[in-house]
Design an enzyme around this catalytic site. Structure first.
Site, mmCIF file in Angstrom:
data_model
loop_
_atom_site.group_PDB
_atom_site.id
_atom_site.type_symbol
_atom_site.label_atom_id
_atom_site.label_comp_id
_atom_site.label_asym_id
_atom_site.label_seq_id
_atom_site.Cartn_x
_atom_site.Cartn_y
_atom_site.Cartn_z
ATOM 1 N N ASP A 249 8.944 29.820 -30.952
ATOM 2 C CA ASP A 249 10.049 30.257 -31.782
ATOM 3 C C ASP A 249 9.546 30.192 -33.227
ATOM 4 O O ASP A 249 8.604 29.454 -33.524
ATOM 5 C CB ASP A 249 11.241 29.318 -31.576
ATOM 6 C CG ASP A 249 12.367 29.610 -32.542
ATOM 7 O OD1 ASP A 249 12.742 30.786 -32.674
ATOM 8 O OD2 ASP A 249 12.857 28.654 -33.175
ATOM 9 N N ASP B 49 17.103 27.758 -28.285
ATOM 10 C CA ASP B 49 16.136 28.356 -27.368
ATOM 11 C C ASP B 49 16.280 27.837 -25.938
ATOM 12 O O ASP B 49 15.363 27.982 -25.132
ATOM 13 C CB ASP B 49 14.715 28.074 -27.869
ATOM 14 C CG ASP B 49 14.472 28.656 -29.245
ATOM 15 O OD1 ASP B 49 14.735 29.844 -29.434
ATOM 16 O OD2 ASP B 49 14.039 27.901 -30.132
ATOM 17 N N CYS C 53 0.837 -1.196 0.000
ATOM 18 C CA CYS C 53 0.000 0.000 0.000
ATOM 19 C C CYS C 53 0.873 1.247 0.000
ATOM 20 O O CYS C 53 2.105 1.168 0.006
ATOM 21 C CB CYS C 53 -0.933 0.017 1.207
ATOM 22 S SG CYS C 53 -0.067 0.201 2.791
ATOM 23 N N CYS D 25 3.536 1.580 2.620
ATOM 24 C CA CYS D 25 4.766 0.822 2.363
ATOM 25 C C CYS D 25 5.731 1.649 1.533
ATOM 26 O O CYS D 25 6.924 1.752 1.854
ATOM 27 C CB CYS D 25 4.448 -0.477 1.618
ATOM 28 S SG CYS D 25 3.453 -1.633 2.557
ATOM 29 N N ASP E 9 13.358 24.890 -30.553
ATOM 30 C CA ASP E 9 14.108 23.757 -31.104
ATOM 31 C C ASP E 9 14.915 23.016 -30.056
ATOM 32 O O ASP E 9 15.535 22.004 -30.346
ATOM 33 C CB ASP E 9 15.015 24.195 -32.259
ATOM 34 C CG ASP E 9 16.095 25.177 -31.820
ATOM 35 O OD1 ASP E 9 16.305 25.341 -30.601
ATOM 36 O OD2 ASP E 9 16.731 25.776 -32.702
#
Length: 730
Positions: free
Chosen positions: A425, A628, A16, A19, A624
């Site tokens: 861009d 950028d 669970c 854990c 790109d």
């Protein structure tokens, strides 16, 4: 962090959210561990640690609190697969035995309630028969719950196992007392304790199967690479395993076969289906010099390519790694469930105790008080809370990968849903990124037109900018030797040819070198008004001339921008190009002219992103991934448009494999729908407990029904997450 290492481990024994939280806490407390992230849905831990710690110490730390850990790498994948298959078989075997032993008691109970008193029914209802049937279920098949409860209590982090062990033990011991030590022999709950364990095991088994389906994307990607390759060595063809292909091998591909590794075609041509990597359904024509990628399918024609990557370093392997990392990560919204899970079990234990005391005080019936508290214990489980977020993240990121959208982590997937402004861009993002020289203009009497082009192509052959490639492609002749080459980002380049300094770039570069371009405005302005980019060429004495370069707008750009505007998402454009060209492109794609910024340098793009964020915008930057990079890093969400092995996977939060702009809208749509599923999962997990626990406390739920409801809650969360696979992205 310098000198740090990141490893992934498969964690066994977790049942669970408590854990996974306990394992994560233990790892974070281990000396030398910098960070740890444990995912219940993937059953994996991603651990960052320094040079003072090794993998074995990490494994020992996990084992010290009662769980198991196996290093998740190529060397151990076979062992992991074997362990997981063995665990699945064991789970299935235990479930079948539990059903066989429990069924007679359950059927007998139902028939007794219906008034059937057949001798066989009465026989099954005898205390000693029920004891014989229930004991193996309680202590052999149910041993996992006692073991888990012991370890969790030992580490002071009670989990689901504690609730199950306490609840079923109480029902079993009450039945033992009533059946053999003077209690009411008609009030036996052996079938309740056995049925609770059976239902929980059934739930766990179905949960396990459903979790496997959330990992389908990874398995499907892994299956794409294939197992064998036909290589040509010493003039002879031989079939080898994909792992044996080395860089430089010549690999033969026949129609219908998968490409085993990345490479470049050196002989022949074909049409290749790349949809499994890019999400694009239209096959791509390939010829000599074109790149091919592992996992893609050759549809027609035979060709030979030169291997440029081993199987461990292909684009496909990077995508698989990226998806695995994303599926193992946490989204910020998961912190809500994590905080609740850590206190959930202790709170339930207190509620169960209060239920027992109040019920006994009000009814003076210890048996009723005990049964009500058992119902509280078995209906409450943090599993659904723990699975709510990671299962949706797993399915969402896998779905994205199938569409050529690579999402780095759960945080990125969540962020995409909040984006209300997208900055694009221009070159290679809104436009095709394959510009062409359309015309040349000569200003000087000392040079010819062919010399202008030759000088420009020679200088630009040292640059990787898309505009540079257009000039290089335009000139097919022999290029001149360039020395002292220097590039100024956002302006242009300079270099020496035959001891003469030359430069090529925009108007700002010319002006920075002392040249005036104003005299040429009457010639240049009409060209720029057509959306073309003008690049000037000069020597140390004069501006020689200029070249006009045009780049087409992507077909998908107009449609994507329209979709974004329909979603009330603002669009902006940043470019290093001039204002006239920027306005021309913006007009074609319907970006408002007051939301474009031209002639900007990379760092200015980042500043523009910051300005929008300061105005309260959640900004996505689409570029790109290389030029950028500053803007991508500063944005709320960085989206890199890539192609093939050149994609900059590490520069952004999301990579669009083939640069298809429609994927940007699909990303946002996928994020919104995934986040909606997470919220639905969390809502139902909370509501289930908010409603279920009071019902159990007031005696309105039989322990068997409570156990079934607990198991069903986790399955509902998983099925809701898996429903993401059925959505259609526009």
């Amino acid at each position: 962090m310098e000198n740090s290492k990141v490893e992934t481990f498969v964690i066994t024994g977790m049942t669970c959210a408590n854990c996974s939280a306990r394992v994560e806490k233990e790892l974070k407390q281990t000396v030398g561990v910098i960070n740890a992230n444990v995912n219940l849905a993937t059953e994996k831990a991603t651990v960052t640690f320094d040079e003072t710690v090794n993998s074995n110490q990490i494994i020992h730390a996990v084992e010290s609190i009662g769980y198991g850990a196996i290093l998740y790498d190529e060397a151990h994948k076979a062992q992991i697969a074997k362990e997981q298959a063995m665990q699945t078989r064991k789970m299935k075997r235990e479930l079948l035995w539990s059903i066989l032993l429990t069924a007679p008691m359950l059927i007998g109970m139902i028939l007794m309630m219906l008034g059937v008193h057949h001798p066989l029914v009465m026989f099954v209802h005898k205390p000693w028969v029920q004891l014989v049937l229930a004991t193996p279920v309680q202590f052999l098949i149910g041993a996992r719950f006692y073991k888990g409860a012991y370890h969790s209590l030992k580490t002071k982090a009670p989990n689901m196992d504690v609730l199950v062990a306490l609840g079923t033990s109480a029902a079993y011991l009450l039945s033992l007392y009533n059946g053999f030590f003077g209690g009411d022999k008609t009030h036996l709950y052996f079938e309740s304790s056995a049925m609770i364990i059976t239902l929980i095991l059934l739930g766990k088994y179905l949960e396990h199967q459903a979790k496997n389906k959330t990992s389908d994307a990874i398995r499907q990607l892994m299956a794409l690479a294939g197992d064998e390759a036909v290589v040509i060595r010493d003039g002879k063809e031989q079939t080898v395993s994909v792992e044996e292909v080395i860089v430089g091998d010549h690999v033969k591909i026949i129609p219908g076969s998968r490409i085993p590794v990345d490479g470049k075609i050196i002989e022949g041509h074909s049409i290749i289906d790349e949809s499994m990597l890019t999400g694009e359904s239209v096959p791509v024509e390939k010829k000599i010099g074109d790149d091919v990628y592992s996992g893609t399918v050759n549809t027609t024609g035979m060709f030979i390519f030169k291997a440029e990557q081993t199987s461990q370093n292909t684009l496909l392997s990077k995508i698989i790694q990226m998806v695995e990392n994303a599926q193992g990560s946490k989204a910020p919204i998961q912190s809500i469930a994590d905080k609740i899970s850590t206190i959930f079990v202790p709170v339930v234990l207190v509620v169960a105790l209060i239920t027992f005391l109040l019920t006994f005080w009000l009814s003076k019936d210890v048996e009723r008080a005990l049964i009500n508290s058992v119902s509280v214990l078995v209906i409450a489980c943090p599993c659904a809370l723990g699975l709510a977020t990671p299962t949706a993240i797993m399915v969402g990121t896998g779905r994205g990968a199938k569409h050529g959208i690579l999402i780095k982590n759960g945080e990125a997937l969540e962020k995409a849903a909040s984006i209300n402004a997208l900055v694009f861009d221009k070159t290679g993002t809104l436009t095709k990124g394959t510009p062409k020289v359309t015309e040349t203009i000569l200003f000087s009497n000392h040079y010819s037109g062919i010399e202008l082009i030759r000088i420009g192509a020679s200088l630009e052959s040292h640059s990787e900018h898309p505009l540079a490639q257009a000039i290089v492609s335009y000139y097919q002749g022999e290029r001149l030797s360039v020395t002292n080459f220097h590039a100024t980002v956002g302006f242009g380049i300079t270099g020496e040819i035959n001891n003469q300094v030359y430069m090529i770039g925009n108007a700002q570069l010319m002006q920075s070198k002392g040249f005036h371009v104003k005299p040429y405005e009457s010639l240049i302005a009409p060209i720029e008004a057509m959306g073309k980019t003008v690049v000037y060429v000069a020597d140390s004495n004069e501006v020689i001339g200029a070249m006009a370069i045009a780049d087409e707008v992507k077909e998908s750009a107009v449609h994507t921008i329209k979709q974004l505007h329909n979603e009330q998402i603002e669009t902006y454009m940043l470019t290093g190009d001039n204002q006239a060209t920027a306005e021309h492109i913006a007009k074609q794609v319907d970006i408002p002219t007051n939301q474009i910024m031209s002639q900007v340098l990379p760092e200015e793009k980042a500043n523009y992103i910051n300005m929008l964020q300061a105005n309260g915008k959640f900004v996505g930057m689409v570029g790109d991934g290389i030029n950028d990079a500053p803007a991508l890093a500063n944005a709320t969400l960085g989206i890199a448009m890539g192609s093939g092995t050149d994609i900059a996977m590490e520069s952004a939060d999301v990579t669009i494999v083939k640069g298809d702009l429609t994927k940007v809208h699909q990303l946002i749509e996928l994020s919104q729908k995934t986040l909606r599923k997470i919220k639905q999962n969390l809502f139902w997990a909370f509501i289930y407990n908010v409603i279920g626990i009071p019902f159990a406390a007031f005696g309105l739920l039989n322990p068997i029904i409570a156990g079934g409801a607990m198991a069903f809650s986790s399955i509902c969360v998983l099925l809701n997450s898996l429903s993401l696979n059925r959505i259609k992205l526009k």
